[in-house]
Motif scaffolding. Structure first.
Motif, PDB file in Angstrom:
ATOM      1  N   LYS A   1       3.401  29.765   6.599  1.00  9.48           N
ATOM      2  CA  LYS A   1       2.588  30.344   5.533  1.00  9.48           C
ATOM      3  C   LYS A   1       3.234  31.557   4.878  1.00  9.48           C
ATOM      4  O   LYS A   1       3.118  31.740   3.653  1.00  9.48           O
TER       5      LYS A   1
ATOM      6  N   ASN B   1       7.481  32.338   1.863  1.00  7.71           N
ATOM      7  CA  ASN B   1       6.574  32.673   0.778  1.00  7.71           C
ATOM      8  C   ASN B   1       6.716  34.129   0.357  1.00  7.71           C
ATOM      9  O   ASN B   1       6.519  34.473  -0.809  1.00  7.71           O
TER      10      ASN B   1
ATOM     11  N   ILE C   1       7.706  28.719  -2.971  1.00  6.87           N
ATOM     12  CA  ILE C   1       7.174  29.301  -4.189  1.00  6.87           C
ATOM     13  C   ILE C   1       8.134  30.298  -4.803  1.00  6.87           C
ATOM     14  O   ILE C   1       8.350  30.314  -6.003  1.00  6.87           O
TER      15      ILE C   1
ATOM     16  N   GLY D   1       4.620  25.089   0.531  1.00  8.97           N
ATOM     17  CA  GLY D   1       4.198  26.387   0.023  1.00  8.97           C
ATOM     18  C   GLY D   1       5.227  27.465   0.226  1.00  8.97           C
ATOM     19  O   GLY D   1       5.191  28.515  -0.408  1.00  8.97           O
ATOM     20  N   SER D   2       6.193  27.224   1.127  1.00  7.24           N
ATOM     21  CA  SER D   2       7.207  28.245   1.399  1.00  7.24           C
ATOM     22  C   SER D   2       8.260  28.323   0.310  1.00  7.24           C
ATOM     23  O   SER D   2       9.119  29.190   0.341  1.00  7.24           O
TER      24      SER D   2
END
Length: 372
Positions: free
Chosen positions: A169, A173, A242, A239-240
């Motif tokens: 998470k 990110n 971005i 999601g990492s």
């Protein structure tokens, strides 16, 4: 009688200095930490618009806070001498840092000696015992995205799952580069006896200056953050990506850090706060390993990690005997490097902290008067 009066005078000066340092640090924290939080609150619109810019600014302020902590020891004469590999050339590459753990002062020492390593401090993630969450710096670490791990068999399996989720998470990110952990899982004085009993039972080396490391967190970090070409799986979820918009490079190094204190007497956080110990030089030894030389399979990784701590044992035994670390392969004599901090930079950081605290106090007082 004269000696008694002289001793009483010295004790009085030490106590007075400790009280003054504590008051300064208390006010310092009251100004700097709320300011950090309020600045980030003010920057929330930027976080929604440009995440990379937001976390860049957060990292800059995080480095300032760690410089503030470093200054407490620096002013008291607590300095660092570095040995072994020079890690500055790889400061922009991803690395896992494994450190021996003797006291709460280890964290302060790392905060100091990593200040001159490029962007490392503002782009690093810490793994710390969960009790640090409840210290004055706990809120800052929570916001920065550090991970607090609970020790003990009852929590071990769940904590590793939480760690994996946390890395997926937050690590890429927030554009993290270095991740720091203490594989021993506790302070030397608390774990030494248990570790030696375990070593005797399983015919492992008898260690005195370090304890046998635990595999769990190290294994999770390697499996999660190593690049696809290293272990066949993507380090982190979609999601990492971005920040970069492309696949991250993954871990490229393991940096083995060994901290040694003169006469094997560790410095704790109380020493940094009150400054009652005479000026002391802490010695930090670095050894770098390319990630391709680090095995990922659990059994092989355990053996590899045990060998690193056997080497730490030998390094520390040599240091406590001779006052220096042994030379590297191909060297006749080890070459220490004195780590220095810029006093102008430290003064600027402290001045900014107090100015920010005064500014936010004035703003909040004005808003309070407007409302009430």
């Amino acid at each position: 009688m004269a000696q008694l009066l002289d001793g009483a005078g010295k004790l009085g000066w030490v106590l007075l200095k400790a009280v003054l340092r504590f008051v300064f640090m208390f006010v310092n924290n009251c100004a700097a930490i709320p300011s950090y939080c309020l600045y980030l609150l003010l920057l929330q619109p930027l976080r929604m618009w440009d995440r990379s810019a937001f976390w860049h600014l957060e990292g800059v302020m995080f480095k300032w806070l760690l410089a503030m902590v470093s200054s407490w020891g620096w002013v008291a004469g607590y300095t660092v001498t570095e040995w072994g590999d020079d890690v500055r050339p790889i400061s922009e590459e991803e690395a896992m840092v494994i450190v021996n753990h003797q006291s709460t002062g280890d964290v302060c020492t790392l905060m100091m000696c990593l200040q001159d390593k490029g962007t490392v401090v503002r782009k690093m993630m810490w793994l710390m015992d969960h009790v640090f969450k409840y210290t004055n710096f706990g809120l800052v670490s929570l916001i920065h995205g550090d991970f607090f791990i609970r020790q003990g068999k009852a929590h071990r399996d769940k904590q590793l799952v939480y760690l994996k989720d946390h890395l997926d998470k937050y690590y890429h990110n927030r554009d993290r580069k270095w991740i720091v952990l203490f594989p021993e899982g506790g302070f030397l004085r608390k774990r030494r006896e248990t570790s030696q009993l375990f070593a005797k039972k399983h015919s492992l080396p008898h260690l005195t200056h370090v304890t046998l490391p635990r595999l769990g967190a190290t294994h999770v970090i390697l499996k999660t953050l190593m690049a696809p070409q290293e272990n066949g799986s993507v380090g982190g979820d979609a999601g990492s990506l971005i920040l970069t918009g492309s696949q991250p490079k993954g871990l490229q190094w393991v940096i083995d850090v060994t901290i040694a204190y003169p006469k094997a007497k560790p410095m704790d956080i109380q020493t940094w706060i009150f400054g009652y110990r005479p000026p002391t030089v802490t010695h930090v030894h670095y050894r770098m390993y390319p990630i391709k030389k680090v095995p990922l399979e659990a059994e092989a990784l355990t053996d590899w990690l045990y060998k690193r701590f056997e080497e730490k044992e030998a390094l520390l035994a040599h240091f406590y005997k001779t006052g220096s670390f042994p030379p590297e392969a191909g060297q006749k004599e080890a070459a220490p490097r004195q780590m220095t901090l810029d006093p102008v930079w430290l003064c600027a950081v402290q001045s900014l902290a107090f100015a920010s605290g005064l500014m936010w106090y004035s703003v909040l007082q004005y808003l309070y008067c407007c409302v009430f």
